[in-house]
Design a protein around this motif. Structure first.
Motif, mmCIF file in Angstrom:
data_model
loop_
_atom_site.group_PDB
_atom_site.id
_atom_site.type_symbol
_atom_site.label_atom_id
_atom_site.label_comp_id
_atom_site.label_asym_id
_atom_site.label_seq_id
_atom_site.Cartn_x
_atom_site.Cartn_y
_atom_site.Cartn_z
ATOM 1 N N CYS A 279 0.833 -1.208 0.000
ATOM 2 C CA CYS A 279 0.000 0.000 0.000
ATOM 3 C C CYS A 279 0.864 1.253 0.000
ATOM 4 N N ALA A 280 2.016 1.216 0.668
ATOM 5 C CA ALA A 280 2.929 2.366 0.642
ATOM 6 C C ALA A 280 3.429 2.606 -0.780
ATOM 7 N N VAL A 281 3.737 1.548 -1.507
ATOM 8 C CA VAL A 281 4.179 1.696 -2.901
ATOM 9 C C VAL A 281 3.048 2.260 -3.752
ATOM 10 N N VAL A 282 1.838 1.727 -3.576
ATOM 11 C CA VAL A 282 0.679 2.220 -4.340
ATOM 12 C C VAL A 282 0.445 3.700 -4.039
ATOM 13 N N LEU A 283 0.546 4.078 -2.779
ATOM 14 C CA LEU A 283 0.375 5.496 -2.424
ATOM 15 C C LEU A 283 1.418 6.363 -3.129
ATOM 16 N N ASN A 284 2.646 5.892 -3.217
ATOM 17 C CA ASN A 284 3.683 6.632 -3.939
ATOM 18 C C ASN A 284 3.333 6.789 -5.406
ATOM 19 N N LEU A 285 2.806 5.742 -5.982
ATOM 20 C CA LEU A 285 2.435 5.802 -7.402
ATOM 21 C C LEU A 285 1.313 6.807 -7.630
ATOM 22 N N VAL A 286 0.347 6.834 -6.722
ATOM 23 C CA VAL A 286 -0.835 7.678 -6.906
ATOM 24 C C VAL A 286 -0.618 9.124 -6.449
ATOM 25 N N LEU A 287 0.035 9.291 -5.305
ATOM 26 C CA LEU A 287 0.200 10.633 -4.749
ATOM 27 C C LEU A 287 1.382 11.392 -5.350
ATOM 28 N N HIS A 288 2.472 10.674 -5.614
ATOM 29 C CA HIS A 288 3.703 11.345 -6.052
ATOM 30 C C HIS A 288 4.118 10.993 -7.475
ATOM 31 N N HIS A 289 3.375 10.096 -8.107
ATOM 32 C CA HIS A 289 3.736 9.613 -9.442
ATOM 33 C C HIS A 289 5.198 9.178 -9.458
ATOM 34 N N ALA A 290 5.576 8.474 -8.391
ATOM 35 C CA ALA A 290 6.957 8.036 -8.196
ATOM 36 C C ALA A 290 7.317 6.964 -9.214
ATOM 37 N N ARG A 291 8.399 7.242 -9.910
ATOM 38 C CA ARG A 291 8.841 6.338 -10.955
ATOM 39 C C ARG A 291 10.328 6.445 -11.096
ATOM 40 N N PRO A 292 11.048 5.392 -11.242
ATOM 41 C CA PRO A 292 10.627 3.998 -11.225
ATOM 42 C C PRO A 292 10.528 3.477 -9.797
ATOM 43 N N VAL A 293 9.858 2.361 -9.646
ATOM 44 C CA VAL A 293 9.785 1.697 -8.346
ATOM 45 C C VAL A 293 11.115 0.966 -8.179
ATOM 46 N N PRO A 294 11.801 1.184 -7.068
ATOM 47 C CA PRO A 294 13.114 0.554 -6.905
ATOM 48 C C PRO A 294 13.021 -0.962 -6.687
ATOM 49 N N ALA A 295 14.180 -1.576 -6.639
ATOM 50 C CA ALA A 295 14.262 -3.020 -6.414
ATOM 51 C C ALA A 295 13.563 -3.400 -5.110
ATOM 52 N N LEU A 296 13.086 -4.619 -5.058
ATOM 53 C CA LEU A 296 12.298 -5.106 -3.928
ATOM 54 C C LEU A 296 12.991 -4.894 -2.582
ATOM 55 N N ARG A 297 14.282 -5.097 -2.502
ATOM 56 C CA ARG A 297 14.979 -5.006 -1.214
ATOM 57 C C ARG A 297 15.009 -3.590 -0.648
ATOM 58 N N VAL A 298 14.778 -2.582 -1.459
ATOM 59 C CA VAL A 298 14.771 -1.198 -0.963
ATOM 60 C C VAL A 298 13.416 -0.512 -1.124
ATOM 61 N N GLN A 299 12.424 -1.242 -1.609
ATOM 62 C CA GLN A 299 11.103 -0.643 -1.825
ATOM 63 C C GLN A 299 10.470 -0.120 -0.549
ATOM 64 N N THR A 300 10.538 -0.900 0.508
ATOM 65 C CA THR A 300 9.840 -0.514 1.738
ATOM 66 C C THR A 300 10.358 0.796 2.312
ATOM 67 N N PRO A 301 11.671 0.938 2.561
ATOM 68 C CA PRO A 301 12.122 2.232 3.104
ATOM 69 C C PRO A 301 11.871 3.389 2.134
ATOM 70 N N TRP A 302 12.042 3.145 0.840
ATOM 71 C CA TRP A 302 11.785 4.161 -0.182
ATOM 72 C C TRP A 302 10.332 4.619 -0.107
ATOM 73 N N ALA A 303 9.417 3.656 -0.067
ATOM 74 C CA ALA A 303 7.988 3.976 -0.080
ATOM 75 C C ALA A 303 7.552 4.655 1.218
ATOM 76 N N LEU A 304 7.986 4.092 2.347
ATOM 77 C CA LEU A 304 7.547 4.651 3.630
ATOM 78 C C LEU A 304 8.098 6.052 3.854
ATOM 79 N N GLU A 305 9.309 6.316 3.416
ATOM 80 C CA GLU A 305 9.880 7.658 3.575
ATOM 81 C C GLU A 305 9.066 8.693 2.813
#
Length: 170
Positions: free
Chosen positions: A56-82
């Motif tokens: 859901c944090a990644v989805v929120l980044n996609l929708v709220l910030h149009h964040a692109r690209p989504v980083p590799a799985l091992r760093v997605q969580t801190p990237w998204a939550l920050e």
């Protein structure tokens, strides 16, 4: 009429992925979680709560910030939550990611259901493909987002294995 605050390619890329992520992977995690509570599999409930919080944090980044690209799985969580930490839904994502064993399994399910419903409200109409009345509408929504991505010259969001022609990898 509302104008987009981002270019059409980025919008199509981000929204298409958000719809896909929310439509199938998150729906499957939530469904498994409900079954795990019934079966007393608290470990699976806690794991899926963490995965739903991360997703859901990644989805929120996609929708709220149009964040692109989504980083590799091992760093997605801190990237998204920050990036979504200041948003109320982002804070709930982090609480789910960090939930310990003191949080009852049933409580986690309820919190995840609420979070997914609120994220769905931000993303828009994302039918649940795991229920009979949502299967065909979810396919139709995915098809429309794939058409838009193709129209603006963006790569689709389906896994590459699903879209490769037979014989290409032979």
């Amino acid at each position: 009429m509302r104008a987009l605050d981002v270019d059409a390619r980025r919008y199509a890329w981000c929204r298409g992925r958000a719809v896909w992520w929310l439509g199938l992977p998150i729906a499957a995690l939530l469904e498994d979680m409900k079954g795990a509570v019934t079966e007393g599999q608290d470990g699976l409930v806690h794991r899926n709560a963490r995965m739903i919080g991360q997703s859901c944090a990644v989805v929120l980044n996609l929708v709220l910030h149009h964040a692109r690209p989504v980083p590799a799985l091992r760093v997605q969580t801190p990237w998204a939550l920050e990036r979504v930490g200041g948003h109320p839904l982002g804070r709930e994502c982090e609480r789910l990611v960090r939930a310990g064993w003191e949080v009852p399994a049933q409580s986690l399910v309820e919190r995840c259901e609420r979070l997914v419903a609120e994220v769905r409200a931000l993303v828009g109409d994302v039918p649940d493909p795991l229920v009979p009345e949502g299967y065909f509408p979810s396919l139709a929504a995915a098809r429309e987002w794939l058409k838009l991505a193709e129209l603006v010259g963006e790569e689709g969001f389906l896994p590459k294995e699903w879209t490769q022609e037979e014989g290409r990898n032979a």
